[in-house]
Design a protein around this motif. Structure first.
Motif, PDB file in Angstrom:
ATOM      1  N   ARG A 134      -2.032  13.596  -3.647  1.00 52.03           N
ATOM      2  CA  ARG A 134      -0.894  12.971  -4.269  1.00 52.03           C
ATOM      3  C   ARG A 134       0.039  12.511  -3.224  1.00 52.03           C
ATOM      4  N   TYR A 135       0.235  13.284  -2.132  1.00 52.84           N
ATOM      5  CA  TYR A 135       1.219  13.258  -1.092  1.00 52.84           C
ATOM      6  C   TYR A 135       0.635  12.019  -0.483  1.00 52.84           C
ATOM      7  N   LEU A 136      -0.408  11.818   0.090  1.00 53.02           N
ATOM      8  CA  LEU A 136      -1.066  10.765   0.796  1.00 53.02           C
ATOM      9  C   LEU A 136      -0.665   9.391  -0.026  1.00 53.02           C
ATOM     10  N   SER A 137      -1.157   9.300  -1.345  1.00 54.12           N
ATOM     11  CA  SER A 137      -0.999   8.354  -2.273  1.00 54.12           C
ATOM     12  C   SER A 137       0.488   7.844  -2.493  1.00 54.12           C
ATOM     13  N   TYR A 138       1.337   8.953  -2.454  1.00 50.93           N
ATOM     14  CA  TYR A 138       2.827   8.625  -2.633  1.00 50.93           C
ATOM     15  C   TYR A 138       3.509   7.982  -1.423  1.00 50.93           C
ATOM     16  N   LYS A 139       2.757   8.389  -0.346  1.00 46.92           N
ATOM     17  CA  LYS A 139       3.207   7.913   0.907  1.00 46.92           C
ATOM     18  C   LYS A 139       2.951   6.557   1.297  1.00 46.92           C
ATOM     19  N   GLU A 140       1.563   6.211   0.996  1.00 46.06           N
ATOM     20  CA  GLU A 140       1.104   4.819   0.851  1.00 46.06           C
ATOM     21  C   GLU A 140       1.894   3.966   0.252  1.00 46.06           C
ATOM     22  N   TYR A 141       2.240   4.276  -1.111  1.00 42.21           N
ATOM     23  CA  TYR A 141       2.886   3.357  -1.840  1.00 42.21           C
ATOM     24  C   TYR A 141       4.590   3.220  -1.232  1.00 42.21           C
ATOM     25  N   THR A 142       5.051   4.417  -0.894  1.00 41.91           N
ATOM     26  CA  THR A 142       6.445   4.103  -0.379  1.00 41.91           C
ATOM     27  C   THR A 142       6.433   3.350   0.908  1.00 41.91           C
ATOM     28  N   ASP A 143       5.603   3.576   1.652  1.00 44.87           N
ATOM     29  CA  ASP A 143       5.345   2.654   3.023  1.00 44.87           C
ATOM     30  C   ASP A 143       5.398   1.074   2.428  1.00 44.87           C
ATOM     31  N   PHE A 144       4.494   0.785   1.601  1.00 45.26           N
ATOM     32  CA  PHE A 144       4.302  -0.465   1.020  1.00 45.26           C
ATOM     33  C   PHE A 144       5.655  -1.160   0.704  1.00 45.26           C
ATOM     34  N   MET A 145       6.370  -0.201  -0.249  1.00 47.42           N
ATOM     35  CA  MET A 145       7.638  -0.796  -0.823  1.00 47.42           C
ATOM     36  C   MET A 145       8.629  -0.930   0.259  1.00 47.42           C
ATOM     37  N   LYS A 210       4.226  -5.882 -14.447  1.00 45.95           N
ATOM     38  CA  LYS A 210       3.200  -5.549 -15.561  1.00 45.95           C
ATOM     39  C   LYS A 210       1.731  -5.410 -14.657  1.00 45.95           C
ATOM     40  N   LYS A 211       1.736  -6.343 -13.841  1.00 48.95           N
ATOM     41  CA  LYS A 211       0.294  -6.667 -13.305  1.00 48.95           C
ATOM     42  C   LYS A 211      -0.014  -5.426 -12.372  1.00 48.95           C
ATOM     43  N   GLU A 212       1.156  -4.953 -11.500  1.00 49.10           N
ATOM     44  CA  GLU A 212       0.891  -3.924 -10.786  1.00 49.10           C
ATOM     45  C   GLU A 212       0.866  -2.525 -11.268  1.00 49.10           C
ATOM     46  N   ASN A 213       1.086  -2.280 -12.246  1.00 51.68           N
ATOM     47  CA  ASN A 213       1.278  -1.001 -13.028  1.00 51.68           C
ATOM     48  C   ASN A 213       0.144  -0.879 -14.185  1.00 51.68           C
ATOM     49  N   MET A 214      -0.554  -1.995 -14.612  1.00 52.02           N
ATOM     50  CA  MET A 214      -1.150  -1.894 -15.725  1.00 52.02           C
ATOM     51  C   MET A 214      -2.848  -1.313 -15.569  1.00 52.02           C
ATOM     52  N   ASP A 215      -3.202  -1.184 -14.256  1.00 55.01           N
ATOM     53  CA  ASP A 215      -4.273  -0.818 -13.906  1.00 55.01           C
ATOM     54  C   ASP A 215      -4.446   0.547 -13.241  1.00 55.01           C
ATOM     55  N   GLY A 216      -3.411   1.422 -13.788  1.00 58.64           N
ATOM     56  CA  GLY A 216      -3.520   2.896 -13.185  1.00 58.64           C
ATOM     57  C   GLY A 216      -4.648   3.609 -13.992  1.00 58.64           C
ATOM     58  N   HIS A 217      -4.998   4.589 -13.266  1.00 56.72           N
ATOM     59  CA  HIS A 217      -5.961   5.446 -13.893  1.00 56.72           C
ATOM     60  C   HIS A 217      -5.582   7.059 -13.611  1.00 56.72           C
ATOM     61  N   PRO A 218      -4.441   7.651 -14.310  1.00 58.07           N
ATOM     62  CA  PRO A 218      -4.261   8.830 -13.981  1.00 58.07           C
ATOM     63  C   PRO A 218      -5.197   9.983 -14.330  1.00 58.07           C
ATOM     64  N   GLU A 219      -5.953   9.597 -15.352  1.00 61.59           N
ATOM     65  CA  GLU A 219      -6.986  10.307 -15.714  1.00 61.59           C
ATOM     66  C   GLU A 219      -7.771  10.956 -14.494  1.00 61.59           C
ATOM     67  N   LYS A 220      -8.021  10.212 -13.513  1.00 64.39           N
ATOM     68  CA  LYS A 220      -8.744  10.375 -12.647  1.00 64.39           C
ATOM     69  C   LYS A 220      -8.594  11.725 -11.753  1.00 64.39           C
ATOM     70  N   HIS A 221      -7.196  11.550 -11.794  1.00 62.78           N
ATOM     71  CA  HIS A 221      -6.700  12.677 -10.690  1.00 62.78           C
ATOM     72  C   HIS A 221      -6.184  13.890 -11.404  1.00 62.78           C
ATOM     73  N   TYR A 222      -5.775  13.683 -12.640  1.00 71.53           N
ATOM     74  CA  TYR A 222      -4.964  14.950 -13.538  1.00 71.53           C
ATOM     75  C   TYR A 222      -5.946  15.560 -14.219  1.00 71.53           C
ATOM     76  N   LYS A 223      -6.735  14.717 -15.171  1.00 73.43           N
ATOM     77  CA  LYS A 223      -7.488  15.310 -16.496  1.00 73.43           C
ATOM     78  C   LYS A 223      -8.237  16.635 -16.038  1.00 73.43           C
ATOM     79  N   ASP A 224      -9.062  16.605 -15.240  1.00 68.32           N
ATOM     80  CA  ASP A 224      -9.865  17.779 -15.111  1.00 68.32           C
ATOM     81  C   ASP A 224      -9.134  18.807 -14.539  1.00 68.32           C
ATOM     82  N   LEU A 225      -8.364  18.773 -13.625  1.00 65.76           N
ATOM     83  CA  LEU A 225      -7.494  19.678 -12.911  1.00 65.76           C
ATOM     84  C   LEU A 225      -6.509  20.469 -13.959  1.00 65.76           C
ATOM     85  N   LEU A 226      -5.908  19.688 -15.017  1.00 66.51           N
ATOM     86  CA  LEU A 226      -4.919  20.325 -15.886  1.00 66.51           C
ATOM     87  C   LEU A 226      -5.706  20.997 -17.303  1.00 66.51           C
ATOM     88  N   ASN A 227      -6.846  20.355 -17.252  1.00 60.17           N
ATOM     89  CA  ASN A 227      -7.847  20.994 -18.281  1.00 60.17           C
ATOM     90  C   ASN A 227      -8.100  22.469 -17.881  1.00 60.17           C
TER      91      ASN A 227
END
Ligand SMILES: *[C@@H]1O[C@H](CO)[C@@H](O)[C@H](O)[C@H]1NC(C)=O
Length: 257
Positions: A134-145, A210-227
């Motif tokens: 999550r850190y690497l992903s957030y960092k990449e997105y922050t740098d992009f912004m 809309k376009k940049e946010n609609m294709d997220g797949h949070p379940e890929k990162h969170y679902k198994d871990l939380l369950n």
């Protein structure tokens, strides 16, 4: 008199055996009029115990349960003026700029928290890996912004009271990475859901959001871990409460934008 004592005793016997047959599990808690039943593999809540006591809601999938339990806030968020005006295209540009600046501050601050946490030896390993990813992903997105808006260095942005409150909850959650993960999820799920559900046409000035946010797949990162790790009633309750607080903070962010 003897008869009525007998009646009470037999009623009790009936109730006990009914409980045993209907729910061959252990009732582990009563909470605000709800009873929870657990066995080794399943987590259930019984709604409005004992009135609708046969209505057993499985919470095997805690990931979904968290979202569904706070779905009312998601629906309310879709209706806020800021998003409705984004959808129709009437939103004044200054409001969108302010929102974007607050969002940049949010991603900067959350990235810093994730960075700090990922320096620790987080146990179990999969939770540690999650925080690092999550850190690497957030960092990449922050740098992009930052690049997108031509910031040469990290801007110092004054947070709104709503944003200050949101970030202070994250600060508290840093003590326990599992609940930090839970606290991150409302943002990830809500933005994807809002973007999918906003009927913004492609010629609208805010279509990019809309376009940049609609294709997220949070379940890929969170679902198994939380369950996997939210495996007791106590943890599910704490996660449920944490998730709801962060959903409310997301709502308040949009509502105040
Ligand atoms: C989860 O949150 C919802 C909404 O606040 C509440 O109705 C429900 O009882 C909570 N469930 C648990 C297991 O804490």
């Amino acid at each position: 008199m003897g008869d009525s004592v007998y009646d009470i005793v037999s009623m009790r016997g009936l109730l006990m055996s009914t409980l045993w047959i209907e729910w061959p599990m252990v009732v582990v808690g009563l909470w605000y009029g709800q009873a929870y039943v657990m066995d080794n593999e399943h987590r259930y809540t019984l709604s409005s115990f004992p009135k609708n006591s046969l209505e057993i809601i499985p919470v095997d999938d805690v990931y979904e349960y968290l979202w569904e339990s706070s779905f009312d806030i998601a629906s309310e968020t879709l209706k806020v003026d800021f998003l409705q005006q984004m959808q129709s295209g009437s939103l004044q540009a200054e409001r969108y700029i302010s929102f974007t600046m607050q969002d940049i501050n949010y991603i900067l601050k959350v990235t810093k928290m994730l960075e700090e946490m990922s320096k620790d030896q987080i146990q179990p390993d999969d939770l540690g890996d999650f925080i690092k990813a999550r850190y690497l992903s957030y960092k990449e997105y922050t740098d992009f912004m930052l690049k997108r808006f031509s910031f040469k260095s990290e801007p110092n942005i004054e947070p709104t009271p709503e944003m200050l409150n949101y970030l202070s909850v994250y600060n508290e959650l840093m003590k326990d990475p599992l609940y930090f993960a839970v606290g991150l999820l409302p943002c990830a799920r809500l933005w994807t859901w809002l973007a999918k559900n906003l009927e913004t046409p492609s010629n609208n000035a805010y279509y990019t959001w809309k376009k940049e946010n609609m294709d997220g797949h949070p379940e890929k990162h969170y679902k198994d871990l939380l369950n996997k790790h939210l495996d007791t009633l106590e943890k599910v309750e704490k996660a449920n409460a944490t998730f709801r607080i962060q959903m409310q903070n997301e709502h308040d962010f949009f509502c105040s934008s």
